[in-house]
Write a protein that holds these residues in place. Sequence first.
Motif, PDB file in Angstrom:
ATOM      1  N   VAL A   1       1.865  -1.089   3.399  1.00 20.19           N
ATOM      2  CA  VAL A   1       1.318  -2.335   3.536  1.00 20.19           C
ATOM      3  C   VAL A   1       2.372  -3.121   4.247  1.00 20.19           C
ATOM      4  CG1 VAL A   1       1.207  -4.121   1.779  1.00 20.19           C
ATOM      5  CG2 VAL A   1       0.603  -2.172   0.983  1.00 20.19           C
ATOM      6  N   ALA A   2       3.504  -2.795   4.453  1.00 20.32           N
ATOM      7  CA  ALA A   2       4.472  -3.543   5.226  1.00 20.32           C
ATOM      8  C   ALA A   2       4.232  -3.570   6.769  1.00 20.32           C
ATOM      9  CB  ALA A   2       5.944  -3.183   4.967  1.00 20.32           C
ATOM     10  N   THR A   3       3.674  -2.348   7.174  1.00 21.26           N
ATOM     11  CA  THR A   3       3.542  -2.168   8.526  1.00 21.26           C
ATOM     12  C   THR A   3       2.032  -2.263   8.913  1.00 21.26           C
ATOM     13  OG1 THR A   3       3.209   0.401   8.333  1.00 21.26           O
ATOM     14  CG2 THR A   3       5.481  -0.685   8.753  1.00 21.26           C
ATOM     15  N   ALA A   4       1.181  -2.116   8.085  1.00 20.12           N
ATOM     16  CA  ALA A   4      -0.470  -2.172   8.307  1.00 20.12           C
ATOM     17  C   ALA A   4      -0.904  -0.981   8.959  1.00 20.12           C
ATOM     18  CB  ALA A   4      -1.007  -3.308   9.076  1.00 20.12           C
ATOM     19  N   MET A   5      -0.208   0.147   8.998  1.00 14.67           N
ATOM     20  CA  MET A   5      -0.411   1.356   9.634  1.00 14.67           C
ATOM     21  C   MET A   5      -1.397   2.242   9.045  1.00 14.67           C
ATOM     22  SD  MET A   5       3.206   2.928  11.220  1.00 14.67           S
ATOM     23  CE  MET A   5       4.365   2.034  12.128  1.00 14.67           C
ATOM     24  N   ARG A   6      -2.238   2.956   9.670  1.00 15.08           N
ATOM     25  CA  ARG A   6      -3.297   3.988   9.202  1.00 15.08           C
ATOM     26  C   ARG A   6      -2.402   5.133   8.455  1.00 15.08           C
ATOM     27  NH1 ARG A   6      -5.121   2.228  14.217  1.00 15.08           N
ATOM     28  NH2 ARG A   6      -6.957   1.074  13.916  1.00 15.08           N
ATOM     29  N   LEU A   7      -2.869   5.829   7.514  1.00 16.89           N
ATOM     30  CA  LEU A   7      -2.163   7.042   7.105  1.00 16.89           C
ATOM     31  C   LEU A   7      -1.973   7.929   8.081  1.00 16.89           C
ATOM     32  CD1 LEU A   7      -1.057   8.531   4.663  1.00 16.89           C
ATOM     33  CD2 LEU A   7      -3.488   9.337   4.116  1.00 16.89           C
TER      34      LEU A   7
ATOM     35  N   ILE B   1       4.207   4.929  18.177  1.00 18.69           N
ATOM     36  CA  ILE B   1       3.088   5.474  17.450  1.00 18.69           C
ATOM     37  C   ILE B   1       2.528   6.046  18.478  1.00 18.69           C
ATOM     38  CG2 ILE B   1       0.878   5.302  16.211  1.00 18.69           C
ATOM     39  CD1 ILE B   1       2.065   2.667  14.849  1.00 18.69           C
ATOM     40  N   GLN B   2       2.041   7.485  19.024  1.00 16.78           N
ATOM     41  CA  GLN B   2       1.658   8.141  19.527  1.00 16.78           C
ATOM     42  C   GLN B   2       0.095   8.094  19.420  1.00 16.78           C
ATOM     43  OE1 GLN B   2       4.276  11.902  19.354  1.00 16.78           O
ATOM     44  NE2 GLN B   2       4.452  11.459  21.772  1.00 16.78           N
ATOM     45  N   ASP B   3      -0.633   8.094  20.419  1.00 18.24           N
ATOM     46  CA  ASP B   3      -2.169   8.389  20.434  1.00 18.24           C
ATOM     47  C   ASP B   3      -2.536   7.529  19.398  1.00 18.24           C
ATOM     48  OD1 ASP B   3      -1.769  10.179  22.439  1.00 18.24           O
ATOM     49  OD2 ASP B   3      -1.689  12.015  20.974  1.00 18.24           O
ATOM     50  N   ARG B   4      -2.643   6.340  19.318  1.00 19.45           N
ATOM     51  CA  ARG B   4      -2.976   5.423  18.278  1.00 19.45           C
ATOM     52  C   ARG B   4      -4.425   5.156  18.601  1.00 19.45           C
ATOM     53  NH1 ARG B   4      -0.427  -0.273  16.239  1.00 19.45           N
ATOM     54  NH2 ARG B   4      -0.940   0.174  13.833  1.00 19.45           N
ATOM     55  N   LYS B   5      -5.275   4.942  17.347  1.00 17.41           N
ATOM     56  CA  LYS B   5      -6.559   5.126  17.549  1.00 17.41           C
ATOM     57  C   LYS B   5      -7.147   3.915  18.650  1.00 17.41           C
ATOM     58  CE  LYS B   5     -10.494   4.161  14.352  1.00 17.41           C
ATOM     59  NZ  LYS B   5     -11.078   4.133  12.977  1.00 17.41           N
TER      60      LYS B   5
ATOM     61  N   ILE C   1      -3.997   5.126 -13.703  1.00 19.80           N
ATOM     62  CA  ILE C   1      -3.491   3.968 -14.189  1.00 19.80           C
ATOM     63  C   ILE C   1      -4.572   2.760 -14.152  1.00 19.80           C
ATOM     64  CG2 ILE C   1      -1.237   4.485 -13.529  1.00 19.80           C
ATOM     65  CD1 ILE C   1      -1.511   2.723 -11.123  1.00 19.80           C
ATOM     66  N   GLY C   2      -5.846   3.249 -14.057  1.00 16.54           N
ATOM     67  CA  GLY C   2      -7.271   2.517 -14.248  1.00 16.54           C
ATOM     68  C   GLY C   2      -7.253   1.445 -13.053  1.00 16.54           C
ATOM     69  N   ILE C   3      -6.818   1.606 -11.916  1.00 18.14           N
ATOM     70  CA  ILE C   3      -7.227   0.928 -10.703  1.00 18.14           C
ATOM     71  C   ILE C   3      -8.626   1.392  -9.989  1.00 18.14           C
ATOM     72  CG2 ILE C   3      -6.448  -0.006  -8.365  1.00 18.14           C
ATOM     73  CD1 ILE C   3      -3.529   0.386  -9.355  1.00 18.14           C
ATOM     74  N   ALA C   4      -9.503   0.264 -10.182  1.00 16.08           N
ATOM     75  CA  ALA C   4     -10.845   0.791  -9.536  1.00 16.08           C
ATOM     76  C   ALA C   4     -10.872   0.619  -8.108  1.00 16.08           C
ATOM     77  CB  ALA C   4     -11.803   0.276 -10.377  1.00 16.08           C
ATOM     78  N   ASP C   5     -11.872   1.426  -7.599  1.00 12.18           N
ATOM     79  CA  ASP C   5     -12.165   1.396  -6.217  1.00 12.18           C
ATOM     80  C   ASP C   5     -11.177   0.806  -5.088  1.00 12.18           C
ATOM     81  OD1 ASP C   5     -14.137   1.419  -4.194  1.00 12.18           O
ATOM     82  OD2 ASP C   5     -14.567  -1.071  -4.341  1.00 12.18           O
ATOM     83  N   LEU C   6      -9.941   1.506  -5.288  1.00 12.81           N
ATOM     84  CA  LEU C   6      -9.025   1.231  -4.192  1.00 12.81           C
ATOM     85  C   LEU C   6      -8.719   2.376  -3.385  1.00 12.81           C
ATOM     86  CD1 LEU C   6      -6.902  -1.084  -3.163  1.00 12.81           C
ATOM     87  CD2 LEU C   6      -5.130   0.025  -4.635  1.00 12.81           C
ATOM     88  N   HIS C   7      -8.684   2.368  -2.094  1.00 11.33           N
ATOM     89  CA  HIS C   7      -8.460   3.273  -1.071  1.00 11.33           C
ATOM     90  C   HIS C   7      -7.140   3.143  -0.452  1.00 11.33           C
ATOM     91  CE1 HIS C   7     -13.201   3.907  -0.866  1.00 11.33           C
ATOM     92  NE2 HIS C   7     -12.870   4.058  -1.838  1.00 11.33           N
ATOM     93  N   PHE C   8      -6.465   4.188  -0.115  1.00 12.19           N
ATOM     94  CA  PHE C   8      -5.345   4.116   0.817  1.00 12.19           C
ATOM     95  C   PHE C   8      -5.292   3.392   1.807  1.00 12.19           C
ATOM     96  CE2 PHE C   8      -1.667   5.240   3.596  1.00 12.19           C
ATOM     97  CZ  PHE C   8      -0.682   5.274   2.675  1.00 12.19           C
ATOM     98  N   HIS C   9      -6.478   3.283   2.602  1.00 11.61           N
ATOM     99  CA  HIS C   9      -6.827   2.593   3.780  1.00 11.61           C
ATOM    100  C   HIS C   9      -6.813   1.085   3.445  1.00 11.61           C
ATOM    101  CE1 HIS C   9      -7.782   2.184   8.194  1.00 11.61           C
ATOM    102  NE2 HIS C   9      -8.783   1.225   7.468  1.00 11.61           N
ATOM    103  N   ASP C  10      -7.112   0.730   2.359  1.00  9.87           N
ATOM    104  CA  ASP C  10      -7.241  -0.625   1.899  1.00  9.87           C
ATOM    105  C   ASP C  10      -5.824  -1.255   1.862  1.00  9.87           C
ATOM    106  OD1 ASP C  10      -9.744  -0.187   1.416  1.00  9.87           O
ATOM    107  OD2 ASP C  10      -9.540  -0.114  -0.757  1.00  9.87           O
ATOM    108  N   LEU C  11      -4.778  -0.386   1.864  1.00  9.56           N
ATOM    109  CA  LEU C  11      -3.277  -0.983   1.960  1.00  9.56           C
ATOM    110  C   LEU C  11      -3.185  -1.733   3.510  1.00  9.56           C
ATOM    111  CD1 LEU C  11      -1.320   2.017   0.329  1.00  9.56           C
ATOM    112  CD2 LEU C  11      -2.307  -0.267  -0.632  1.00  9.56           C
ATOM    113  N   ARG C  12      -3.872  -0.938   4.240  1.00  3.61           N
ATOM    114  CA  ARG C  12      -3.667  -1.505   5.742  1.00  3.61           C
ATOM    115  C   ARG C  12      -4.215  -2.973   5.755  1.00  3.61           C
ATOM    116  NH1 ARG C  12      -3.793  -0.833  11.347  1.00  3.61           N
ATOM    117  NH2 ARG C  12      -5.921  -1.416  12.420  1.00  3.61           N
ATOM    118  N   ARG C  13      -5.334  -3.121   5.095  1.00  2.92           N
ATOM    119  CA  ARG C  13      -6.157  -4.407   5.143  1.00  2.92           C
ATOM    120  C   ARG C  13      -5.250  -5.470   4.362  1.00  2.92           C
ATOM    121  NH1 ARG C  13     -10.156  -2.236   3.240  1.00  2.92           N
ATOM    122  NH2 ARG C  13     -11.279  -1.727   5.090  1.00  2.92           N
TER     123      ARG C  13
END
Length: 228
Positions: A71-77, A97-101, A166-178
């Motif tokens: 979250v702090a860096t908005a980096m992809r996994l 970051i090497q070879d970034r998208k 813990i009951g968190i619905a529809d949250l993906h790791f990539h959503d942390l970047r957003r």
Amino acid sequence: YKRQVLVGVDTTIALAALDQARPTLANSDLASKSRERSRRGTEEEILQLVSYFRSNARQSIPMDRIVLFAVATAMRLGEIVRLEWRHLDRPNRTILIQDRKHPRAKEGNDQVIPLVAGPFILGEEVIDPLELLESPSVSVPHIGGCIFPYKSDSVSAAFTRACQRIGIADLHFHDLRRTGITQMIEAGWSVPEVSRVSGHRDWNVLRRYENQAAEEIVARRSIKERQG
């Protein structure tokens, strides 16, 4: 409509015909872009996740640090698990970051990213990505080694499993970047500044985050007004 080289077919003519057909296909919804995802993690959800990971003694991956760093860096996994100690510049608070998208040329697209303390604040704590890297729970530094030497699939699976438990619905790791990008915009960062951190080449892509951030500000202010 994947471009292919076909035996006995004049590809120049075929590709020209394809380009002419694109507007018609788009207008008829036969070739439209997939719907853009707008889900982000809330502060409460991230607090829940961090608390869960810190209380799980069987969790070998430092997921609490990885989530906060994402979250702090908005980096992809994929970028996080490729980071190397040799590319960390502590005095200048940057990391390479090497070879970034990249939409056209990922290979060789190396970017130096600033590690800024904030704007992500969890509870009353300003999250500093550099401090997260210096944490004892992160792997011991060694020349040429990865900072987070874990497989992206393992990290993603641990994240998904935690959300389910813990009951968190529809949250993906990539959503942390957003989440991170939106908070940068809410904090008043300019589009060039956000782009420098997020790696977006097309600034127009960031415009939707500006719109979302504006909507959230209105929603929060409206709640305060009703409570007041």
